[in-house]
Structure formats: structure tokens, C-alpha cells
Write a protein that holds these residues in place. Structure first.
Motif, PDB file in Angstrom:
ATOM      1  N   GLU A 369       1.231  -1.024  -0.399  1.00  0.00           N
ATOM      2  CA  GLU A 369      -0.186  -0.092  -0.007  1.00  0.00           C
ATOM      3  C   GLU A 369       1.275   1.503  -0.075  1.00  0.00           C
ATOM      4  O   GLU A 369       0.767   2.166  -1.334  1.00  0.00           O
ATOM      5  CB  GLU A 369      -0.751  -0.582   1.690  1.00  0.00           C
ATOM      6  N   LYS A 370       1.634   1.123   0.831  1.00  0.00           N
ATOM      7  CA  LYS A 370       3.021   2.468   0.855  1.00  0.00           C
ATOM      8  C   LYS A 370       4.058   2.153  -0.574  1.00  0.00           C
ATOM      9  O   LYS A 370       3.538   4.079  -0.546  1.00  0.00           O
ATOM     10  CB  LYS A 370       4.065   2.124   2.062  1.00  0.00           C
ATOM     11  N   ALA A 371       3.545   1.486  -1.073  1.00  0.00           N
ATOM     12  CA  ALA A 371       4.442   1.648  -2.297  1.00  0.00           C
ATOM     13  C   ALA A 371       3.762   2.349  -3.156  1.00  0.00           C
ATOM     14  O   ALA A 371       4.405   2.413  -4.938  1.00  0.00           O
ATOM     15  CB  ALA A 371       5.381   0.374  -2.552  1.00  0.00           C
ATOM     16  N   GLY A 372       1.877   2.613  -3.126  1.00  0.00           N
ATOM     17  CA  GLY A 372       1.447   2.314  -3.851  1.00  0.00           C
ATOM     18  C   GLY A 372       0.256   2.009  -5.006  1.00  0.00           C
ATOM     19  O   GLY A 372       0.330   2.132  -5.811  1.00  0.00           O
ATOM     20  N   ALA A 373       0.926   0.567  -4.339  1.00  0.00           N
ATOM     21  CA  ALA A 373      -0.407  -0.690  -4.892  1.00  0.00           C
ATOM     22  C   ALA A 373      -1.226  -0.869  -4.022  1.00  0.00           C
ATOM     23  O   ALA A 373      -1.622  -0.695  -2.746  1.00  0.00           O
ATOM     24  CB  ALA A 373       0.212  -2.121  -4.629  1.00  0.00           C
ATOM     25  N   ASN A 374      -2.785  -1.194  -4.638  1.00  0.00           N
ATOM     26  CA  ASN A 374      -3.912  -0.747  -3.950  1.00  0.00           C
ATOM     27  C   ASN A 374      -4.561  -2.713  -3.926  1.00  0.00           C
ATOM     28  O   ASN A 374      -3.721  -3.255  -4.542  1.00  0.00           O
ATOM     29  CB  ASN A 374      -5.067  -1.055  -5.556  1.00  0.00           C
ATOM     30  N   SER A 375      -4.988  -2.890  -2.817  1.00  0.00           N
ATOM     31  CA  SER A 375      -5.067  -3.507  -2.188  1.00  0.00           C
ATOM     32  C   SER A 375      -7.038  -3.686  -2.502  1.00  0.00           C
ATOM     33  O   SER A 375      -8.174  -2.615  -1.823  1.00  0.00           O
ATOM     34  CB  SER A 375      -5.035  -3.484  -0.715  1.00  0.00           C
ATOM     35  N   SER A 376      -7.885  -5.051  -2.496  1.00  0.00           N
ATOM     36  CA  SER A 376      -9.117  -4.815  -2.973  1.00  0.00           C
ATOM     37  C   SER A 376      -9.101  -6.098  -2.896  1.00  0.00           C
ATOM     38  O   SER A 376      -8.008  -7.561  -3.028  1.00  0.00           O
ATOM     39  CB  SER A 376      -9.838  -4.411  -4.229  1.00  0.00           C
ATOM     40  N   LEU A 377     -10.548  -6.962  -2.153  1.00  0.00           N
ATOM     41  CA  LEU A 377     -10.797  -8.226  -2.874  1.00  0.00           C
ATOM     42  C   LEU A 377     -11.489  -8.690  -4.568  1.00  0.00           C
ATOM     43  O   LEU A 377     -11.270  -9.854  -4.451  1.00  0.00           O
ATOM     44  CB  LEU A 377     -12.181  -8.440  -2.000  1.00  0.00           C
ATOM     45  N   ALA A 378     -11.666  -7.555  -4.781  1.00  0.00           N
ATOM     46  CA  ALA A 378     -11.431  -7.540  -6.330  1.00  0.00           C
ATOM     47  C   ALA A 378     -10.165  -7.620  -6.646  1.00  0.00           C
ATOM     48  O   ALA A 378      -9.689  -6.349  -6.428  1.00  0.00           O
ATOM     49  CB  ALA A 378     -13.406  -6.315  -6.248  1.00  0.00           C
ATOM     50  N   HIS A 379     -11.184  -8.148  -8.624  1.00  0.00           N
ATOM     51  CA  HIS A 379      -9.951  -8.236  -9.352  1.00  0.00           C
ATOM     52  C   HIS A 379     -10.303  -8.569 -10.584  1.00  0.00           C
ATOM     53  O   HIS A 379     -11.220  -8.589 -10.560  1.00  0.00           O
ATOM     54  CB  HIS A 379      -8.688  -8.521  -9.382  1.00  0.00           C
ATOM     55  N   VAL A 380     -11.257  -6.965 -11.127  1.00  0.00           N
ATOM     56  CA  VAL A 380     -12.263  -7.174 -12.554  1.00  0.00           C
ATOM     57  C   VAL A 380     -11.701  -6.502 -13.473  1.00  0.00           C
ATOM     58  O   VAL A 380     -11.309  -5.319 -13.146  1.00  0.00           O
ATOM     59  CB  VAL A 380     -13.687  -7.031 -12.728  1.00  0.00           C
ATOM     60  N   ASP A 381     -11.284  -7.258 -15.086  1.00  0.00           N
ATOM     61  CA  ASP A 381     -10.924  -6.273 -15.851  1.00  0.00           C
ATOM     62  C   ASP A 381     -11.828  -5.954 -16.861  1.00  0.00           C
ATOM     63  O   ASP A 381     -12.765  -6.674 -17.019  1.00  0.00           O
ATOM     64  CB  ASP A 381      -9.843  -7.183 -17.234  1.00  0.00           C
ATOM     65  N   PHE A 382     -11.363  -5.017 -17.477  1.00  0.00           N
ATOM     66  CA  PHE A 382     -12.937  -4.129 -18.631  1.00  0.00           C
ATOM     67  C   PHE A 382     -11.589  -3.576 -19.598  1.00  0.00           C
ATOM     68  O   PHE A 382     -10.862  -2.794 -19.103  1.00  0.00           O
ATOM     69  CB  PHE A 382     -13.282  -3.090 -17.414  1.00  0.00           C
ATOM     70  N   MET A 383     -12.522  -3.676 -20.430  1.00  0.00           N
ATOM     71  CA  MET A 383     -11.454  -3.148 -22.362  1.00  0.00           C
ATOM     72  C   MET A 383     -12.429  -1.429 -22.495  1.00  0.00           C
ATOM     73  O   MET A 383     -12.870  -0.953 -22.096  1.00  0.00           O
ATOM     74  CB  MET A 383     -12.452  -4.026 -23.444  1.00  0.00           C
ATOM     75  N   ILE A 384     -10.911  -1.154 -22.928  1.00  0.00           N
ATOM     76  CA  ILE A 384     -10.903   0.000 -22.832  1.00  0.00           C
ATOM     77  C   ILE A 384     -10.003   0.599 -24.245  1.00  0.00           C
ATOM     78  O   ILE A 384     -10.820   1.972 -25.198  1.00  0.00           O
ATOM     79  CB  ILE A 384     -10.494   1.133 -22.482  1.00  0.00           C
ATOM     80  N   GLY A 385      -9.867  -0.562 -24.979  1.00  0.00           N
ATOM     81  CA  GLY A 385      -8.775  -0.105 -26.305  1.00  0.00           C
ATOM     82  C   GLY A 385      -9.752   0.063 -27.599  1.00  0.00           C
ATOM     83  O   GLY A 385     -10.541  -0.574 -27.582  1.00  0.00           O
TER      84      GLY A 385
END
Length: 411
Positions: A369-385
Motif C-alpha cells: 500500500e505504501k509503495a502505491g499498490a491497491n488492495s481489494s477483494l476484487a480484481h475485474v478487468d474491463f476493456m478500453i482499447g
């Protein structure tokens, strides 16, 4: 082209040898829909031939899951059984490899109350937190593959008979995962090297931020944390065993700085989440946090996803995929994240991969967290390209480097 049985055998071998890279006397745990039983048995056979000690299969039945969502007592959706949690952790701690077959019906759950799904997803994510952390930090080898089911195929190819839809989806999958090549394993070795070139370029530039922009309305600046790493293609377990987490994979990915995302991002493909589609949606970020969102379809499902926990209001992954790539060029919308995310640049709502930070796998939650990484129960990809996506990389010295132009790598 080889006959169907030969191609299936090649695919099973590719999943076991290149995807999982099964080791002698290792246990393989397979998560499979019951519709995929014949292929799953073939996976099991190949794994034993390649030296697996045991193959454990966890079957799932989404039609039975739907009956449960529609009919069960309300309180059951806040419970995830201990025995299921312990089973996953038991095999993980024994050093097992995990193969998932992703092949769900994209709209099966559309009559189900999205709140019930959200509650069960949350209960499941809480229970499997330690297990998911192990996989996301590559303590165990893991991989995801897909095979056609009747319902999924009919959604992808809606204008033809079910039988023809299944055949068309098989044909597309064999081509995309390079099973149609004479030597799929060698074809994947070449592909891994191509991804490594892109990864090395991004890592050598050590960008401070990326600016995403297209005509759909995306205008987003994504800061990257100090000591971030770009990863792509092959990954390695903590014991140094190579595996490929997604088959197919076309992405090179890293993590955004949790509080460093600002602007607007607009989806470019539908997102199949929990048996519901979320489509034509837009997220607005300030200091990393989602402060506003809208969706033409699946608004409630998106709302419940964002509200999973505090961390699901932030991003955990930024992934670059050229528009001119095999899945994108097929012209097919797969309604399956494994395929659609590898046709398009994408982000993930929720947890970051610790392997995207230097020494991240040795850091505690607090240190990450201190290094800038997010923590969560979720990890859901969504497309933007999109075909006109521009990505500018900004260095610490203030120099701008064109990374993507007209949807593709610019170098």
C-alpha cells in the motif's frame, strides 16, 4: 488442418505443458464447468502422462447456481463454506498448480437480483482472500483457458444454429491460441519473445505516467509508482517455474499508482461479470478514486462491483494490447473477459499484482500500500482499447514518448 480430435489433444497438451507447465509429481487442480467434462478428462489424461501425481477436479454448474440465486433463502448469499475455502488452500499449500476453464453463459443471470450475486461474490472473495493472494503473487502456477459451450457459443454467433455456433467458436479458439500451428508450443515460444521485447522497452523507459486518449471520450492520466515493473507473456512461480496465466495472452501489464489516476475512461467492449453484462459504461477518477460512473446496461451490477470494498473504488492494473492483434482482428466480441481483454487495452478495478513492483512478492500488505499498490477483494478487468487510442508515456525528466498511435504500438 488436423482433425478435431487431434486439435483437442494438442490444446489439452498446450494447456498442461505451456500454460501450467506441470512438474513431475505435482498435483493439478482443475476448475471446470460440467459442460466441459470431455475436454477436462482429456486435460486430466495429459497431465498424468506428463508426470502429475494427482488431478483434482472441482466441477461447477452455473444452471444449478442460477436456481440457487432464484430460489434459496436470502441469508445463504452471505456464506461461503469453510470446506471449499480449506480445499483450495490445502492444495495451494501443497504446491499444486491450478487450471481454470472459463466458459460461462454471458447473460444467464440477467433475471437474478444483482444484489444476491454481489453478496455471494463478496463472501467468496473474503473467504478466498489468502488463496487469491497466493495466485496473484505467483506462489503457485495457474492458468485460464476457454472452450465453447452451447450457451456461450450461441451468444457469440447468434445468427446460426447452435451446432454451427459451437463449431465456429472452436475454429476461432484453435486459431487464437495457435493450436492450428504444426507446433503450438514453439509458436508460443516465439510469441513470448515478442511480448518480452515490448516489456523490456517499457521497463527501460521507466515512465512516470501514461496519458490515454481516444474519440470515445477516454482522457485519462495514469501515474505509475516508483519501482513498477511491466510483465507479459511468461510468468514465474517463486520456485522459478515458468507458466502462462492466460491462454490466449496479448498483453503487457503493470500497476497504476493507487492515488495517481485522473480523468475519464470509457469502455470499448461489454464486460461479462457474474453472469450479467455491463456495457457502454464510463468511469471518472480523481486522485485514483472512482468519483462518478454511468452505464447504459448493467448499472446496478457495476455499482455493486465498485462498492465491493474501499479498494474496488481504485484501479489495480493497466494493460497494453495492440488493436492489430489476433483476437481483435477476428472481429468477434467474445463476451468472455479472457478473450476480450486480450483484444484490447484494459484496466482492472481492484487489487494490484504484487509482482508488478520490484520485490513486491516479499512485501506485506502495508508495504505494498505504501509503495502505491491497491488492495481489494476484487480484481475485474474491463476493456478500453480502440482503433484510434493514443498513449503517451511521460518520463521523470518531462520527455514525452508515443507508446501507442492509432491503437497500436508506436515503436
Amino acid at each position: 488442418m488436423d482433425n478435431k480430435e487431434t486439435l483437442l489433444r494438442k490444446y489439452a497438451k498446450l494447456a498442461v505443458k505451456t500454460g501450467i507447465n506441470i512438474q513431475k509429481d505435482q498435483t493439478l487442480v482443475v476448475m471446470s464447468p460440467i459442460e466441459c467434462a470431455p475436454f477436462t478428462r482429456m486435460i486430466s489424461e495429459v497431465a498424468y502422462e506428463e508426470g502429475a501425481k494427482e488431478v483434482v477436479i472441482h466441477w461447477n454448474d452455473e444452471l444449478s447456481a442460477k436456481v440457487k440465486y432464484m430460489k434459496a433463502s436470502d441469508e445463504i448469499f452471505d456464506i461461503f463454506p469453510d470446506w471449499q475455502k480449506e480445499s483450495q488452500l490445502y492444495y495451494a499449500k501443497q504446491g499444486a498448480a491450478f487450471l481454470s476453464i472459463s466458459a460461462s453463459d454471458p447473460e444467464l443471470m440477467k433475471e437474478v437480483d444483482p444484489m444476491r450475486i454481489a453478496r455471494f461474490q463478496k463472501a467468496r472473495q473474503i473467504a478466498l482472500k489468502e488463496f487469491n493472494q497466493r495466485l496473484m503473487s505467483n506462489k503457485n502456477a495457474w492458468s485460464i483457458v476457454s472452450i465453447p459451450t452451447a450457451a456461450w457459443s450461441s451468444k457469440v454467433f447468434s445468427g446460426v444454429s447452435q451446432e454451427e455456433a459451437i463449431e465456429k467458436l472452436w475454429e476461432a479458439i484453435f486459431k487464437i491460441v495457435r493450436v492450428d500451428k504444426e507446433d503450438p508450443v514453439e509458436a508460443w515460444n516465439i510469441h513470448k519473445n515478442n511480448l518480452k521485447e515490448k516489456m523490456d522497452f517499457l521497463n527501460s523507459n521507466n515512465f512516470k505516467a501514461l496519458h490515454f486518449k481516444n474519440s470515445k471520450g477516454t482522457d485519462l492520466i495514469v501515474e505509475l509508482p516508483e519501482n513498477h515493473l511491466w510483465v507479459g507473456g511468461a510468468e514465474y512461480t517463486s520456485e522459478g517455474v515458468e507458466f502462462i496465466a492466460n491462454m490466449p495472452t496479448e498483453e503487457v501489464f503493470s500497476l497504476p499508482k493507487k492515488t495517481g489516476v485522473n480523468g475519464v475512461v470509457v469502455s470499448s467492449k461489454p464486460l461479462n461479470y457474474g453472469g450479467n453484462l455491463i456495457d457502454n459504461f464510463e468511469l471518472t477518477f480523481k486522485d485514483g478514486r472512482i468519483v462518478d460512473f454511468k452505464a447504459e446496461q448493467g448499472y446496478d451490477t457495476l455499482k455493486h462491483l465498485i462498492e465491493t470494498d474501499e479498494g474496488s473504488h481504485y484501479l489495480g492494473e493497466v494493460a497494453l494490447v495492440p488493436y492489430d492483434s489476433p483476437i481483435s482482428n477476428s472481429g468477434i466480441i467474445f463476451y468472455n473477459t479472457l478473450y476480450d481483454e486480450n483484444a484490447s487495452c484494459h484496466f482492472a478495478i481492484g487489487r494490484a499484482y504484487s509482482l508488478c513492483l520490484k520485490d513486491g512478492d516479499n512485501m506485506s500488505e502495508e508495504e505494498l500500500e505504501k509503495a502505491g499498490a491497491n488492495s481489494s477483494l476484487a480484481h475485474v478487468d474491463f476493456m478500453i482499447g480502440t482503433s484510434d487510442l493514443s498513449i503517451l508515456g511521460m518520463t521523470k525528466e518531462g520527455k514525452e514518448v508515443q507508446i501507442f498511435k492509432n491503437g497500436n504500438w508506436a515503436f
